[in-house]
Design an enzyme around this catalytic site. Structure first.
Site, PDB file in Angstrom:
ATOM      1  N   TYR A 109      -7.421 -31.091  -2.029  1.00 34.38           N
ATOM      2  CA  TYR A 109      -6.721 -31.292  -3.381  1.00 34.38           C
ATOM      3  C   TYR A 109      -7.560 -31.805  -4.446  1.00 34.38           C
ATOM      4  CZ  TYR A 109      -3.242 -32.565  -6.663  1.00 34.38           C
ATOM      5  OH  TYR A 109      -2.338 -32.531  -7.732  1.00 34.38           O
ATOM      6  N   GLU A 197      -4.952 -28.542 -11.859  1.00 36.24           N
ATOM      7  CA  GLU A 197      -4.787 -28.659 -10.567  1.00 36.24           C
ATOM      8  C   GLU A 197      -5.146 -27.599  -9.826  1.00 36.24           C
ATOM      9  OE1 GLU A 197      -1.188 -30.318  -8.473  1.00 36.24           O
ATOM     10  OE2 GLU A 197      -0.977 -28.551  -8.717  1.00 36.24           O
TER      11      GLU A 197
END
Length: 387
Positions: A109, A197
């Site tokens: 992530y 993101e």
């Protein structure tokens, strides 16, 4: 303003962030053509909606052979996709992203956002890719590394190396991560994004880094500097009430309660919502009509509130400083003439020409209650909604 995944990945390409090969499709035939153009025998078909959790909701489908691509496209296009982040009725699917399937060794992530508490860019990294990062941060915060980047200086090489080694990357992957992180930070600043993101950022089977998903949120207040990005807005993914509010220069956010609120000033609006909650009620919306409003704008705001079928009472709380309370009253009356007012109305007017505004409402024949204080107004609205 949110971008679709395919739009975000177009920006990723511009800033040297590696992505899978893919094409956008708006029809089943186009999806099949995209798969054939990409080559291979396995593809991923992704519904393009402004919500996370698409995979769990069936919005991301791995397809082997063009017949499965056609079936996935047929099932998704023209329908609505409901995820844990979308409204209950789901979001319309009018576009698909068809990508070559990627053999994955690990999922990570990565995100960059504006951390207003320290006035810097926060780079967040975790080895728990593909998961809801909110859950990771709450349950296992030690699995999330936050690195602050001074925007004037930019990302330092040692910061990129620190993040890479913390993620457990090998030397070659750490070398790949540096330019990728630099691209993410550069993108965030260049387009005035509030969030960039990648979830997941994957390590492929042959050991390289690839942004398998992409999310970019833009700061609406800076869109005047990026008209090309503003044109990419997809109104079908937004609440139609919020779009109508923006057209009339109203600040409106739909909530889940049953007490419609019309207030002037963001601070007073937040205080009004807090007091409604304190009294045991639930606001149906945040609505700030602004300081220099007009009777026409107030009328539109009132109609907007009443368009919500969940509203069982309306609370109008106005402090007249710049705005005149009699103009607010005129707007309420104008809206009441156009839209049947069949829910209780509680009004609190204080400040400039408050007496005149209250007199207009009293002479109108409308069934309403007036309040003497904010606390009294909130209590009356909650009681009215429960009748």
């Amino acid at each position: 303003m949110n971008l679709h995944e395919y739009q975000a990945k177009a920006l990723f390409e511009r800033y040297r962030i590696p992505i899978p090969s893919g094409q956008v499709a708006m029809t089943t035939a186009a999806a099949v053509d995209a798969a054939r153009t990409l080559g291979g025998d396995t593809w991923v078909v992704k519904a393009q909606v402004h919500a996370g959790g698409r995979g769990k909701a069936g919005g991301i489908r791995r397809c082997k052979g063009v017949d499965e691509v056609a079936a996935a496209a047929e099932a998704l296009l023209g329908g609505r996709l409901t995820t844990h982040q979308s409204v209950a009725s789901g979001l319309p699917v009018s576009q698909l992203l068809v990508e070559s399937a990627t053999p994955i060794a690990r999922e990570l992530y990565l995100a960059a956002l504006v951390d207003r508490t320290v006035g810097r860019i926060a780079l967040m990294a975790s080895a728990a890719g593909g998961m809801d990062i909110e859950t990771v941060a709450a349950a296992t915060p030690e699995r999330l590394l936050v690195t602050h980047v001074e925007p004037v200086i930019g990302l330092m090489p040692w910061q990129a190396r620190r993040i890479g080694f913390w993620l457990g990357l090998d030397k070659a992957q750490v070398a790949e991560l540096g330019p990728l992180l630099a691209g993410v930070v550069e993108l965030l600043v260049a387009v005035d994004a509030s969030l960039v993101e990648i979830n997941p950022l994957v390590i492929t089977a042959d050991g390289h880094l690839l942004a398998l998903d992409a999310k970019v949120n833009l700061d609406d207040n800076a869109l005047y500097r990026h008209p090309d990005l503003g044109e990419q807005r997809d109104p079908t993914q937004e609440d139609p009430r919020e779009l109508a509010a923006a057209a009339h220069q109203l600040n409106y956010i739909a909530l889940n309660g049953d007490i419609g609120c019309m207030v002037n000033g963001a601070g007073l609006a937040m205080a009004t919502l807090d007091l409604v909650k304190l009294q045991g009620g639930a606001p149906a919306n945040f609505l700030d009509v602004g300081g220099g409003t007009s009777a026409e704008r107030v009328a539109e705001a009132f109609k907007l509130i009443l368009s919500d079928g969940n509203v069982r009472a309306v609370l109008v709380n106005i402090f007249g400083g710049i705005v005149r309370c009699d103009l607010i009253a005129e707007g309420i009356l104008a809206a009441a003439r156009e839209v049947a007012l069949d829910v209780p109305l509680v009004v609190r007017l204080e400040g400039t020409r408050a007496a005149e505004g209250l007199a207009l409402l009293a002479d109108s024949g409308l069934a309403l209650e007036t309040a003497t204080s904010l606390g009294d107004a909130a209590a009356r609205a909650v009681a009215a909604a429960r009748r």
